[in-house]
Structures are given as structure tokens and as C-alpha cells.
Design a protein around this motif. Structure first.
Motif, PDB file in Angstrom:
ATOM      1  N   SER A  29      58.747 -76.993  10.575  1.00  0.00           N
ATOM      2  CA  SER A  29      59.359 -76.983  11.917  1.00  0.00           C
ATOM      3  C   SER A  29      58.409 -76.157  12.498  1.00  0.00           C
ATOM      4  CB  SER A  29      60.918 -76.747  11.822  1.00  0.00           C
ATOM      5  OG  SER A  29      60.905 -75.658  11.058  1.00  0.00           O
ATOM      6  N   ASN A  30      58.079 -75.039  11.861  1.00  0.00           N
ATOM      7  CA  ASN A  30      57.478 -73.771  12.620  1.00  0.00           C
ATOM      8  C   ASN A  30      55.878 -74.054  12.828  1.00  0.00           C
ATOM      9  OD1 ASN A  30      59.732 -72.387  12.767  1.00  0.00           O
ATOM     10  ND2 ASN A  30      59.397 -71.850  10.580  1.00  0.00           N
ATOM     11  N   TYR A  31      55.470 -75.198  12.477  1.00  0.00           N
ATOM     12  CA  TYR A  31      53.942 -75.599  12.634  1.00  0.00           C
ATOM     13  C   TYR A  31      53.581 -76.359  13.605  1.00  0.00           C
ATOM     14  CZ  TYR A  31      53.214 -73.584   7.841  1.00  0.00           C
ATOM     15  OH  TYR A  31      52.939 -72.819   6.804  1.00  0.00           O
ATOM     16  N   VAL A  32      52.141 -76.511  14.237  1.00  0.00           N
ATOM     17  CA  VAL A  32      51.729 -77.482  14.842  1.00  0.00           C
ATOM     18  C   VAL A  32      50.998 -78.531  13.946  1.00  0.00           C
ATOM     19  CG1 VAL A  32      49.994 -77.683  16.651  1.00  0.00           C
ATOM     20  CG2 VAL A  32      51.053 -75.391  16.428  1.00  0.00           C
ATOM     21  N   MET A  33      51.457 -79.556  14.127  1.00  0.00           N
ATOM     22  CA  MET A  33      50.852 -80.931  13.517  1.00  0.00           C
ATOM     23  C   MET A  33      49.665 -81.265  14.604  1.00  0.00           C
ATOM     24  SD  MET A  33      52.691 -80.833  10.917  1.00  0.00           S
ATOM     25  CE  MET A  33      52.116 -82.298  10.192  1.00  0.00           C
ATOM     26  N   ASP A  34      48.517 -81.672  13.745  1.00  0.00           N
ATOM     27  CA  ASP A  34      47.329 -81.716  14.300  1.00  0.00           C
ATOM     28  C   ASP A  34      46.797 -83.247  13.863  1.00  0.00           C
ATOM     29  OD1 ASP A  34      46.669 -78.580  13.850  1.00  0.00           O
ATOM     30  OD2 ASP A  34      46.913 -79.090  16.001  1.00  0.00           O
ATOM     31  N   GLU A  45      36.371 -82.778  14.602  1.00  0.00           N
ATOM     32  CA  GLU A  45      36.617 -82.277  15.737  1.00  0.00           C
ATOM     33  C   GLU A  45      38.253 -82.639  16.169  1.00  0.00           C
ATOM     34  OE1 GLU A  45      34.943 -84.608  18.835  1.00  0.00           O
ATOM     35  OE2 GLU A  45      35.581 -86.546  18.043  1.00  0.00           O
ATOM     36  N   PHE A  46      38.999 -81.704  16.835  1.00  0.00           N
ATOM     37  CA  PHE A  46      40.271 -81.865  17.184  1.00  0.00           C
ATOM     38  C   PHE A  46      40.555 -82.995  18.042  1.00  0.00           C
ATOM     39  CE2 PHE A  46      44.463 -80.666  18.489  1.00  0.00           C
ATOM     40  CZ  PHE A  46      44.435 -81.143  19.850  1.00  0.00           C
ATOM     41  N   VAL A  47      41.689 -83.657  17.860  1.00  0.00           N
ATOM     42  CA  VAL A  47      41.921 -85.125  18.575  1.00  0.00           C
ATOM     43  C   VAL A  47      43.285 -84.579  19.313  1.00  0.00           C
ATOM     44  CG1 VAL A  47      42.561 -87.378  18.484  1.00  0.00           C
ATOM     45  CG2 VAL A  47      40.853 -86.636  16.876  1.00  0.00           C
ATOM     46  N   ALA A  48      44.229 -84.394  18.553  1.00  0.00           N
ATOM     47  CA  ALA A  48      45.572 -84.154  19.358  1.00  0.00           C
ATOM     48  C   ALA A  48      46.493 -83.245  18.684  1.00  0.00           C
ATOM     49  CB  ALA A  48      46.277 -85.588  19.374  1.00  0.00           C
ATOM     50  N   ALA A  49      47.557 -82.933  19.200  1.00  0.00           N
ATOM     51  CA  ALA A  49      48.440 -81.710  18.497  1.00  0.00           C
ATOM     52  C   ALA A  49      49.967 -81.936  19.143  1.00  0.00           C
ATOM     53  CB  ALA A  49      47.849 -80.310  18.495  1.00  0.00           C
ATOM     54  N   ILE A  50      50.883 -81.637  18.319  1.00  0.00           N
ATOM     55  CA  ILE A  50      52.321 -81.942  18.662  1.00  0.00           C
ATOM     56  C   ILE A  50      52.867 -80.468  17.787  1.00  0.00           C
ATOM     57  CG2 ILE A  50      52.900 -83.380  17.020  1.00  0.00           C
ATOM     58  CD1 ILE A  50      54.861 -84.701  19.242  1.00  0.00           C
ATOM     59  N   VAL A  92      36.639 -90.599  10.398  1.00  0.00           N
ATOM     60  CA  VAL A  92      37.886 -90.604   9.409  1.00  0.00           C
ATOM     61  C   VAL A  92      38.614 -89.694  10.029  1.00  0.00           C
ATOM     62  CG1 VAL A  92      38.376 -89.687   7.132  1.00  0.00           C
ATOM     63  CG2 VAL A  92      36.441 -90.862   7.238  1.00  0.00           C
ATOM     64  N   TYR A  93      39.977 -89.888  10.116  1.00  0.00           N
ATOM     65  CA  TYR A  93      41.081 -89.282  10.641  1.00  0.00           C
ATOM     66  C   TYR A  93      41.934 -88.481   9.701  1.00  0.00           C
ATOM     67  CZ  TYR A  93      40.010 -91.357  15.200  1.00  0.00           C
ATOM     68  OH  TYR A  93      39.200 -91.750  16.478  1.00  0.00           O
ATOM     69  N   TYR A  94      42.103 -87.216   9.960  1.00  0.00           N
ATOM     70  CA  TYR A  94      42.994 -86.227   9.187  1.00  0.00           C
ATOM     71  C   TYR A  94      44.009 -85.560   9.993  1.00  0.00           C
ATOM     72  CZ  TYR A  94      38.566 -86.166   6.389  1.00  0.00           C
ATOM     73  OH  TYR A  94      37.129 -86.477   5.799  1.00  0.00           O
ATOM     74  N   CYS A  95      44.997 -85.691   9.192  1.00  0.00           N
ATOM     75  CA  CYS A  95      46.246 -84.968   9.713  1.00  0.00           C
ATOM     76  C   CYS A  95      46.354 -83.712   9.115  1.00  0.00           C
ATOM     77  CB  CYS A  95      47.655 -85.656   9.469  1.00  0.00           C
ATOM     78  SG  CYS A  95      48.033 -85.731   7.995  1.00  0.00           S
ATOM     79  N   ALA A  96      46.984 -82.728   9.921  1.00  0.00           N
ATOM     80  CA  ALA A  96      46.828 -81.239   9.309  1.00  0.00           C
ATOM     81  C   ALA A  96      48.033 -80.502   9.992  1.00  0.00           C
ATOM     82  CB  ALA A  96      45.703 -80.584   9.917  1.00  0.00           C
ATOM     83  N   ALA A  97      48.337 -79.427   9.359  1.00  0.00           N
ATOM     84  CA  ALA A  97      49.527 -78.529   9.874  1.00  0.00           C
ATOM     85  C   ALA A  97      48.991 -77.151   9.860  1.00  0.00           C
ATOM     86  CB  ALA A  97      50.710 -78.601   8.970  1.00  0.00           C
ATOM     87  N   GLY A  98      49.444 -76.387  10.858  1.00  0.00           N
ATOM     88  CA  GLY A  98      48.750 -75.023  10.997  1.00  0.00           C
ATOM     89  C   GLY A  98      49.375 -74.454  12.061  1.00  0.00           C
ATOM     90  N   ARG A  99      48.760 -73.569  12.835  1.00  0.00           N
ATOM     91  CA  ARG A  99      49.112 -72.399  13.828  1.00  0.00           C
ATOM     92  C   ARG A  99      48.471 -72.916  15.217  1.00  0.00           C
ATOM     93  NH1 ARG A  99      53.900 -71.009  11.755  1.00  0.00           N
ATOM     94  NH2 ARG A  99      53.915 -70.109   9.706  1.00  0.00           N
ATOM     95  N   VAL A 101      45.211 -75.519  17.284  1.00  0.00           N
ATOM     96  CA  VAL A 101      44.499 -76.743  17.775  1.00  0.00           C
ATOM     97  C   VAL A 101      42.928 -76.524  17.257  1.00  0.00           C
ATOM     98  CG1 VAL A 101      46.103 -77.457  19.518  1.00  0.00           C
ATOM     99  CG2 VAL A 101      44.180 -76.081  20.051  1.00  0.00           C
ATOM    100  N   VAL A 102      42.820 -75.576  16.356  1.00  0.00           N
ATOM    101  CA  VAL A 102      41.076 -75.547  15.903  1.00  0.00           C
ATOM    102  C   VAL A 102      41.358 -75.517  14.256  1.00  0.00           C
ATOM    103  CG1 VAL A 102      40.422 -74.082  17.797  1.00  0.00           C
ATOM    104  CG2 VAL A 102      41.360 -73.134  15.799  1.00  0.00           C
ATOM    105  N   ALA A 103      40.097 -76.041  13.688  1.00  0.00           N
ATOM    106  CA  ALA A 103      40.163 -76.334  12.325  1.00  0.00           C
ATOM    107  C   ALA A 103      40.649 -74.897  11.613  1.00  0.00           C
ATOM    108  CB  ALA A 103      38.942 -76.825  11.965  1.00  0.00           C
ATOM    109  N   GLY A 104      40.131 -73.824  12.160  1.00  0.00           N
ATOM    110  CA  GLY A 104      40.417 -72.594  11.577  1.00  0.00           C
ATOM    111  C   GLY A 104      41.681 -72.149  11.466  1.00  0.00           C
TER     112      GLY A 104
END
Length: 119
Positions: A29-34, A45-50, A92-99, A101-104
Motif C-alpha cells: 500500500s505504500n509502494y508505487v507499482m510500475d 525503460e519505464f512504461v507506467a506507474a500507479i 519483455v515486460y516487468y512489474c515492479a514495486a518501489g518508490r 518511476v525510475v529503475a533505481g
């Protein structure tokens, strides 16, 4: 912590696909999902975030107006609806969770799912 992405496949240009990313192992709940993507020979490369905690979204210019990111909090799942697909969306599309909208800023990566768009 697991992020499991699925829903990729082969589609003709102009077609649609919906990717899903199921999150488990903790509360996001505290993360940005990308969503990120990586084509052969290119950088990821970044595609989208919520944002889980707010109904905010953000898109790369290359997919704006064609892709829609959404979430289902009850299922702890994030979706990427991809319409009007182009051959250049092949990656290849990857989902991610972070803080952010950049890979870092990514704390957790899911495994990739291949999307191939034929011309």
C-alpha cells in the motif's frame, strides 16, 4: 516477497493484451507499482506507474493514450491494458514495486512476460 507477471503473448499490430501482476508476501500500500519493459539490445525503460494509496497514474509518452494501468486492491493485483499495440512495443515486460518511476527506485522486481507484436 513475490511479484508474478503474466498475460504476455503474440498479437498483431493494432491488437490488445492485458498484463497482470499479482503481489504477495507483504502489503504494497505504500509502494508505487510500475511496469517496465526491455527490448532486445535496449535498456530497460519505464512504461507506467500507479500509486496504491492514491488514484494517481503516470505514463511514458510512448504509451500514453494506448496503455492503461489499474489496480485491484482486494486482489493485490496490478494490470496493464495495452491497446493499439505496435511492433515497437515488443519487449519483455516487468512489474515492479518501489518508490518512484525510475529503475533505481525499484525495491522488488517480478519476472518478465514476453510481449511480441507482429506487423
Amino acid at each position: 516477497v513475490q511479484l508474478q507477471a503474466f498475460g504476455g503473448g503474440l498479437v498483431q499490430a493494432g491488437g490488445s493484451l492485458r498484463l497482470s501482476c499479482a503481489a504477495s508476501g507483504r502489503t504494497f500500500s505504500n509502494y508505487v507499482m510500475d511496469w517496465f519493459r526491455q527490448a532486445p539490445g535496449k535498456e530497460r525503460e519505464f512504461v507506467a506507474a500507479i500509486w496504491w494509496s492514491a488514484d494517481s497514474t503516470y505514463y511514458a509518452d510512448s504509451v500514453k493514450g494506448r496503455f492503461t494501468i489499474s489496480r485491484d486492491n482486494a486482489k493485490n493485483t496490478v494490470y496493464l491494458q495495452m491497446n493499439m499495440l505496435k511492433p515497437e512495443d515488443t519487449a519483455v515486460y516487468y512489474c515492479a514495486a518501489g518508490r518512484g518511476v525510475v529503475a533505481g527506485a525499484v525495491a522488488y522486481w517480478g519476472q518478465g512476460t514476453q510481449v511480441t507484436v507482429s506487423s
